[in-house]
Scaffold this motif. Structure first.
Motif, mmCIF file in Angstrom:
data_model
loop_
_atom_site.group_PDB
_atom_site.id
_atom_site.type_symbol
_atom_site.label_atom_id
_atom_site.label_comp_id
_atom_site.label_asym_id
_atom_site.label_seq_id
_atom_site.Cartn_x
_atom_site.Cartn_y
_atom_site.Cartn_z
ATOM 1 N N LEU A 92 41.789 26.802 38.715
ATOM 2 C CA LEU A 92 41.704 27.600 39.935
ATOM 3 C C LEU A 92 42.763 28.695 39.967
ATOM 4 C CD1 LEU A 92 40.436 27.988 42.736
ATOM 5 C CD2 LEU A 92 42.048 26.310 43.615
ATOM 6 N N ILE A 93 44.002 28.351 39.633
ATOM 7 C CA ILE A 93 45.096 29.323 39.682
ATOM 8 C C ILE A 93 44.953 30.369 38.580
ATOM 9 C CG2 ILE A 93 47.613 29.574 39.440
ATOM 10 C CD1 ILE A 93 47.817 26.787 40.783
ATOM 11 N N LEU A 127 41.884 37.499 38.825
ATOM 12 C CA LEU A 127 41.231 38.360 39.811
ATOM 13 C C LEU A 127 42.234 39.221 40.569
ATOM 14 C CD1 LEU A 127 38.582 35.884 41.311
ATOM 15 C CD2 LEU A 127 38.161 37.787 39.747
ATOM 16 N N LEU A 128 43.341 38.617 40.987
ATOM 17 C CA LEU A 128 44.331 39.349 41.784
ATOM 18 C C LEU A 128 45.212 40.263 40.948
ATOM 19 C CD1 LEU A 128 45.472 36.603 44.343
ATOM 20 C CD2 LEU A 128 43.896 38.509 44.709
ATOM 21 N N SER A 129 45.150 40.129 39.606
ATOM 22 C CA SER A 129 45.971 41.009 38.758
ATOM 23 C C SER A 129 45.513 42.465 38.830
ATOM 24 C CB SER A 129 45.928 40.527 37.306
ATOM 25 O OG SER A 129 44.631 40.675 36.762
ATOM 26 N N PHE A 130 44.295 42.710 39.358
ATOM 27 C CA PHE A 130 43.824 44.091 39.535
ATOM 28 C C PHE A 130 44.589 44.794 40.652
ATOM 29 C CE2 PHE A 130 40.285 42.448 37.117
ATOM 30 C CZ PHE A 130 39.878 43.536 36.364
ATOM 31 N N ILE A 131 45.293 44.009 41.479
ATOM 32 C CA ILE A 131 46.121 44.596 42.531
ATOM 33 C C ILE A 131 47.571 44.542 42.050
ATOM 34 C CG2 ILE A 131 46.741 44.494 44.966
ATOM 35 C CD1 ILE A 131 44.240 42.751 45.381
ATOM 36 N N PRO A 132 48.112 45.627 41.536
ATOM 37 C CA PRO A 132 49.458 45.593 40.950
ATOM 38 C C PRO A 132 50.506 45.115 41.948
ATOM 39 C CG PRO A 132 48.336 47.627 40.397
ATOM 40 C CD PRO A 132 47.493 46.945 41.419
ATOM 41 N N TYR A 133 51.488 44.361 41.431
ATOM 42 C CA TYR A 133 52.638 43.879 42.188
ATOM 43 C C TYR A 133 52.238 42.878 43.279
ATOM 44 C CZ TYR A 133 54.596 47.947 39.879
ATOM 45 O OH TYR A 133 54.957 48.868 38.952
ATOM 46 N N ILE A 134 51.433 43.306 44.241
ATOM 47 C CA ILE A 134 51.062 42.451 45.371
ATOM 48 C C ILE A 134 50.210 41.285 44.905
ATOM 49 C CG2 ILE A 134 49.845 42.407 47.584
ATOM 50 C CD1 ILE A 134 50.561 45.405 47.836
ATOM 51 N N GLY A 135 49.274 41.538 43.970
ATOM 52 C CA GLY A 135 48.373 40.490 43.500
ATOM 53 C C GLY A 135 49.102 39.328 42.852
ATOM 54 N N ALA A 136 50.134 39.620 42.066
ATOM 55 C CA ALA A 136 50.885 38.566 41.382
ATOM 56 C C ALA A 136 51.602 37.661 42.382
ATOM 57 C CB ALA A 136 51.905 39.186 40.428
ATOM 58 N N PHE A 137 52.235 38.261 43.391
ATOM 59 C CA PHE A 137 52.929 37.465 44.408
ATOM 60 C C PHE A 137 51.944 36.630 45.222
ATOM 61 C CE2 PHE A 137 56.143 40.873 43.784
ATOM 62 C CZ PHE A 137 57.227 40.057 43.485
ATOM 63 N N ALA A 160 48.948 35.456 44.252
ATOM 64 C CA ALA A 160 48.440 34.344 43.441
ATOM 65 C C ALA A 160 49.495 33.252 43.297
ATOM 66 C CB ALA A 160 48.018 34.862 42.064
ATOM 67 N N CYS A 161 50.740 33.639 43.096
ATOM 68 C CA CYS A 161 51.830 32.663 42.970
ATOM 69 C C CYS A 161 52.011 31.874 44.263
ATOM 70 C CB CYS A 161 53.130 33.384 42.610
ATOM 71 S SG CYS A 161 54.551 32.284 42.390
ATOM 72 N N PHE A 162 51.973 32.556 45.397
ATOM 73 C CA PHE A 162 52.163 31.904 46.694
ATOM 74 C C PHE A 162 51.017 30.934 46.991
ATOM 75 C CE2 PHE A 162 51.234 31.888 51.276
ATOM 76 C CZ PHE A 162 52.413 31.329 51.757
ATOM 77 N N ILE A 163 49.773 31.383 46.768
ATOM 78 C CA ILE A 163 48.614 30.521 47.042
ATOM 79 C C ILE A 163 48.632 29.297 46.128
ATOM 80 C CG2 ILE A 163 46.085 30.387 46.978
ATOM 81 C CD1 ILE A 163 46.090 33.402 47.691
ATOM 82 N N GLY A 164 48.928 29.513 44.834
ATOM 83 C CA GLY A 164 48.978 28.401 43.894
ATOM 84 C C GLY A 164 50.054 27.386 44.266
ATOM 85 N N TRP A 175 57.635 18.695 44.509
ATOM 86 C CA TRP A 175 58.439 19.059 43.345
ATOM 87 C C TRP A 175 57.629 19.858 42.340
ATOM 88 C CZ3 TRP A 175 63.305 19.091 44.051
ATOM 89 C CH2 TRP A 175 63.919 18.148 44.869
ATOM 90 N N LYS A 176 56.366 19.481 42.150
ATOM 91 C CA LYS A 176 55.500 20.253 41.253
ATOM 92 C C LYS A 176 55.206 21.633 41.825
ATOM 93 C CE LYS A 176 53.179 16.626 38.622
ATOM 94 N NZ LYS A 176 51.876 16.025 38.222
ATOM 95 N N GLY A 177 55.204 21.732 43.144
ATOM 96 C CA GLY A 177 55.033 23.045 43.770
ATOM 97 C C GLY A 177 56.173 23.984 43.410
#
Length: 375
Positions: free
Chosen positions: A261-262, A268-278, A280-284, A294-296
């Motif tokens: 999923l992540i 998909l979100l990598s098409f949005i520079p800078y914002i997409g990476a943050f 995806a990381c936050f949602i994951g 701890w795994k989070g």
């Protein structure tokens, strides 16, 4: 004198037309909406052709080289074969994504729902112990009950007229979207097969009805848009695939949940520079925290390390600056485009900004040369 008279007449005509349009503004808007609805399949087809032309050009270059190397293939229709290869690759890519990631995505979504429902009482109890009113949260979660939803639907079946009307409206809407998509796809195929002749015809019309100076300018801007978008789209697609695979491998190695999923979300979100990476990381991290806090935290560290490696060593080589914009302009374009047109605006604002950047830079250089200023 005649020029001044013509200019005055044009200004008067323009003023009258503008006044009439403003006086009947709602009617004008409705007319424009009807016109767009009529030509919507053509618009969809042209956009689709513009997107598909990016990988198609790569195949054309490849098959042109093969054709020169092997004289026996002299009669090979490069355009048709390139289009077929492009469509085959898209179908193959969809098949790979479906077989490799979709089952994992479905399992991840189901497990997220189960974990959420199992841990909800604990979270509500903790919130109540800290003095928070959780009645509205419990009420909201209760509304997600599938059995309750079925009972509500069953209880409303008595109103057959409304139910039938909603079904008909939904069916009609879906049918209209499907027809527009199908017609747009067919138009895109015809446009791609005859793109050389269409380009030649457009140039003829431009140079026939405009001065050579203005026609040259339009052709230059068109080529610039095409080249900029091609670089951006191809570079971002390659980067999305590489980054998604890296995330999948990293999360699998560290035995973090929801790797499929992540990985797809990151691609998909990598098409949005800078914002997409943050994002995806936050949602994951938010999803993994529900399973194991701890795994989070570990997922955030792993994600940022992979993102750093990709940005430092892979992105510059694969994308090569993509559209040649500085990070400040790229981030500004993504933010402004997102505020105006949402996610689509974030994606398309970057190549548009790159084109405007080149045009403004060229104009500034010409003005400096004219003033004989060297900076």
């Amino acid at each position: 004198m005649e020029k001044e008279t013509k200019r005055s007449l044009l200004l008067i005509t323009f003023g009258v037309v503008l006044f009439a349009l403003l006086m009947h503004f709602p009617t004008v808007i409705k007319t424009i909406q009807r016109g767009i609805a009529l030509i919507l399949p053509i618009i969809v087809g042209l956009i689709l052709a513009f997107v598909l032309n990016v990988p198609m050009k790569m195949f054309e270059q490849l098959f042109t080289k093969i054709k020169k190397k092997y004289p026996k293939l002299e009669k090979m229709p490069v355009t048709g074969v390139s289009l077929f290869a492009t469509m085959a690759c898209i179908v193959l890519l969809i098949g790979i994504v479906y077989t490799m990631f979709v089952p994992g995505l479905v399992t991840s979504v189901k497990s997220i729902y189960i974990v959420f429902m199992e841990n909800t009482p604990k979270w509500l109890s903790w919130l109540r112990s800290n003095g928070m009113d959780t009645a509205w949260i419990s009420k909201e979660i209760a509304s997600w009950d599938f059995n309750k939803l079925v009972a509500q639907i069953t209880g409303n079946v008595g109103n057959v007229g409304n139910a039938l009307g909603k079904v008909v409206d939904a069916t009609t809407s879906f049918f209209g979207v499907a027809v527009n998509a199908l017609m747009g796809f067919i138009i895109a195929i015809y446009v791609l097969l005859s793109k050389n002749s269409l380009s030649r015809q457009c140039k003829k019309m431009l140079y026939a009805h405009l001065s050579k100076k203005h026609a040259d300018k339009i052709c230059y801007i068109s080529n610039l848009v095409n080249e900029t978008y091609s670089k951006f789209f191809s570079g971002q697609c390659i980067e999305a695939v590489i980054l998604g695979l890296l995330m999948f491998v990293a999360f699998t190695v560290f035995r973090l949940p929801y790797a499929n999923l992540i990985a797809v979300l990151t691609a998909l979100l990598s098409f949005i520079p800078y914002i997409g990476a943050f994002a995806a990381c936050f949602i994951g991290a938010l999803l993994i925290v529900m399973v194991d806090p701890w795994k989070g935290l570990l997922s955030i560290v792993v994600y940022q390390v992979v993102q750093f490696i990709e940005n430092q060593f892979i992105y510059p080589r694969v994308v090569g600056g993509s559209v040649g914009l500085a990070p400040l302009w790229t981030l500004s374009a993504a933010l402004i485009g997102g505020n105006l047109f949402g996610v689509i605006g974030m994606i398309f604002a970057i190549p548009v900004t790159a084109v405007l950047y080149v045009l403004v830079k060229d104009d500034a250089n010409r003005r400096l040369q004219r003033k004989k200023i060297d900076l």
